[in-house]
Scaffold this motif. Structure first.
Motif, PDB file in Angstrom:
ATOM      1  N   UNK A 115       0.841  -1.203   0.000  1.00  0.00           N
ATOM      2  CA  UNK A 115       0.000   0.000   0.000  1.00  0.00           C
ATOM      3  C   UNK A 115       0.874   1.251   0.000  1.00  0.00           C
ATOM      4  N   UNK A 116       0.412   2.291  -0.669  1.00  0.00           N
ATOM      5  CA  UNK A 116       1.215   3.509  -0.794  1.00  0.00           C
ATOM      6  C   UNK A 116       1.634   4.078   0.549  1.00  0.00           C
ATOM      7  N   UNK A 117       0.737   4.025   1.525  1.00  0.00           N
ATOM      8  CA  UNK A 117       1.049   4.590   2.843  1.00  0.00           C
ATOM      9  C   UNK A 117       2.160   3.821   3.548  1.00  0.00           C
ATOM     10  N   UNK A 118       2.290   2.533   3.230  1.00  0.00           N
ATOM     11  CA  UNK A 118       3.292   1.699   3.898  1.00  0.00           C
ATOM     12  C   UNK A 118       4.643   1.720   3.202  1.00  0.00           C
ATOM     13  N   UNK A 119       4.673   2.109   1.942  1.00  0.00           N
ATOM     14  CA  UNK A 119       5.903   1.997   1.156  1.00  0.00           C
ATOM     15  C   UNK A 119       7.101   2.719   1.774  1.00  0.00           C
ATOM     16  N   UNK A 120       6.977   3.980   2.215  1.00  0.00           N
ATOM     17  CA  UNK A 120       8.164   4.638   2.789  1.00  0.00           C
ATOM     18  C   UNK A 120       8.732   3.909   4.003  1.00  0.00           C
ATOM     19  N   UNK A 121       7.870   3.322   4.816  1.00  0.00           N
ATOM     20  CA  UNK A 121       8.324   2.629   6.020  1.00  0.00           C
ATOM     21  C   UNK A 121       8.999   1.311   5.670  1.00  0.00           C
ATOM     22  N   UNK A 122       8.439   0.590   4.704  1.00  0.00           N
ATOM     23  CA  UNK A 122       9.042  -0.662   4.271  1.00  0.00           C
ATOM     24  C   UNK A 122      10.382  -0.406   3.586  1.00  0.00           C
ATOM     25  N   UNK A 123      10.479   0.710   2.856  1.00  0.00           N
ATOM     26  CA  UNK A 123      11.752   1.067   2.227  1.00  0.00           C
ATOM     27  C   UNK A 123      12.774   1.477   3.272  1.00  0.00           C
ATOM     28  N   UNK A 124      12.325   2.164   4.313  1.00  0.00           N
ATOM     29  CA  UNK A 124      13.233   2.571   5.384  1.00  0.00           C
ATOM     30  C   UNK A 124      13.796   1.342   6.101  1.00  0.00           C
ATOM     31  N   UNK A 125      13.000   0.271   6.165  1.00  0.00           N
ATOM     32  CA  UNK A 125      13.437  -0.996   6.776  1.00  0.00           C
ATOM     33  C   UNK A 125      14.222  -1.856   5.802  1.00  0.00           C
ATOM     34  N   UNK A 126      14.389  -1.386   4.562  1.00  0.00           N
ATOM     35  CA  UNK A 126      15.122  -2.092   3.501  1.00  0.00           C
ATOM     36  C   UNK A 126      14.439  -3.404   3.102  1.00  0.00           C
ATOM     37  N   UNK A 127      13.118  -3.481   3.258  1.00  0.00           N
ATOM     38  CA  UNK A 127      12.427  -4.701   2.852  1.00  0.00           C
ATOM     39  C   UNK A 127      12.330  -4.815   1.338  1.00  0.00           C
ATOM     40  N   UNK A 128      12.652  -3.724   0.639  1.00  0.00           N
ATOM     41  CA  UNK A 128      12.769  -3.808  -0.822  1.00  0.00           C
ATOM     42  C   UNK A 128      14.161  -4.245  -1.238  1.00  0.00           C
ATOM     43  N   UNK A 129      15.069  -4.393  -0.252  1.00  0.00           N
ATOM     44  CA  UNK A 129      16.449  -4.849  -0.482  1.00  0.00           C
ATOM     45  C   UNK A 129      16.777  -5.907   0.566  1.00  0.00           C
ATOM     46  N   UNK A 130      16.390  -7.171   0.335  1.00  0.00           N
ATOM     47  CA  UNK A 130      16.480  -8.203   1.374  1.00  0.00           C
ATOM     48  C   UNK A 130      17.880  -8.630   1.761  1.00  0.00           C
ATOM     49  N   UNK A 131      18.893  -8.259   0.991  1.00  0.00           N
ATOM     50  CA  UNK A 131      20.241  -8.737   1.282  1.00  0.00           C
ATOM     51  C   UNK A 131      20.682  -8.360   2.698  1.00  0.00           C
ATOM     52  N   UNK A 132      20.237  -7.217   3.213  1.00  0.00           N
ATOM     53  CA  UNK A 132      20.652  -6.792   4.546  1.00  0.00           C
ATOM     54  C   UNK A 132      20.226  -7.746   5.639  1.00  0.00           C
ATOM     55  N   UNK A 133      18.931  -8.091   5.677  1.00  0.00           N
ATOM     56  CA  UNK A 133      18.498  -9.013   6.731  1.00  0.00           C
ATOM     57  C   UNK A 133      18.980 -10.432   6.462  1.00  0.00           C
TER      58      UNK A 133
END
Length: 308
Positions: free
Chosen positions: A23-41
């Motif tokens: 959802x658009x409202x959640x995207x900035x928070x998920x990006x801040x958590x790097x969930x669009x870049x899973x290599x970190x976790x």
């Protein structure tokens, strides 16, 4: 660098699941958590998996898949909390670096107050996972917060921020062991040291992407420290990681299956060093991400040996 589309992050893969489905409202928070870049976790998780496999062999008990799932969930939550804290601390630096100025805080999508609330929520999620383990593991998990807290400041005062990242990111090698064995022991300590060396190596490769911006704004890194000798620098730490991992395994006396399968992560380390190109950002990112598969390979070596 081409400017990203509105709201997206420059260093995330285009068409990732957050961009496409969240959802658009959640995207900035998920990006801040790097969930669009899973290599970190993923890289935060693998030392936990290594030590679970190591402890399984040492205690002659079946591999604990339930704990593996808990550590995976915990890695996602705590990586997200750590990245959010890092973005709060680094907001002024991120605004000056091409790769990071599109992140939610410097781009104005999320306020500092909103980011702080999100960070606390993720930390509480991580705590809910941690309390599923024994008291020793809980205490070790809480102790890691000190390393998480100081890491974002290290790039301002030392050329070795990758060392402090290694201290924090490798902590799972201790936590995973205590979850099974109940107390710390030398195999876990040696595994931890090996993971620190591995982290210094792969994060030096990662830092090569930002080296020009880092020079301009005064941010320090081992990539800057190594300079034209970066291949030898990474090779040294990868060799140290390989030796320490081998010693850690030797201390728990695995069988032949481990030593045969251990050749795969060794080969991946050698491939990264042999094909490293200091000024090729795309290739540096590819090499950095390949460490996920090294984590898969080393975990598989330990788990298969335990099963056989």
């Amino acid at each position: 660098m081409q400017e990203p589309k509105s709201g997206t992050v420059a260093d995330a893969v285009r068409g990732n699941w957050v961009d496409r489905f969240a959802p658009d409202a959640a995207k900035p928070y998920l990006r801040m958590s790097r969930l669009d870049r899973p290599i970190g976790y993923q890289l935060l998780f693998w030392p936990c998996a290594f030590s679970l496999g190591l402890a399984s062999i040492a205690t002659d008990t079946p591999f604990n898949w339930y704990y593996l799932v808990l550590f995976f969930i915990g890695a996602i939550a705590m990586r997200g909390a750590g990245c959010t804290f890092n973005d709060i601390v680094d907001r002024d630096i991120d605004d000056k670096v091409a790769r990071t100025r599109s992140r939610p805080i410097p781009s104005g999508q999320v306020s500092i107050k909103q980011a702080t609330v999100w960070m606390v929520a993720q930390a509480l999620a991580g705590l809910s996972v941690l309390v599923q383990f024994n008291t020793t593991t809980i205490l070790f998990g809480i102790a890691s917060l000190a390393l998480v807290a100081i890491y974002p400041f290290m790039k301002r005062i030392t050329f070795w921020p990758q060392l402090f990242l290694g201290l924090a990111f490798s902590w799972g090698a201790l936590v995973g062991w205590t979850a099974i064995a109940g107390a710390i022991a030398w195999p876990a300590i040696v595994m931890y040291l090996g993971c620190i060396a591995w982290t210094i190596g792969y994060d030096t490769i990662y830092a090569l992407q930002d080296i020009e911006d880092d020079v301009l704004i005064g941010v320090k890194s081992t990539a800057r420290l190594a300079g034209e000798h970066v291949r030898a620098f990474v090779a040294t730490f990868y060799a140290a990681a390989a030796i320490l991992w081998a010693v850690s395994a030797w201390l728990v006396a695995p069988g032949l299956p481990f030593w045969v399968l251990f050749l795969v992560p060794l080969g991946l380390l050698a491939w990264q060093v042999a094909t490293l190109e200091r000024f090729n950002s795309a290739k540096c990112l590819m090499h950095f991400k390949s460490n996920h598969w090294l984590g898969v390979a080393l975990t598989a070596a330990l788990v298969v040996d335990g099963l056989v």
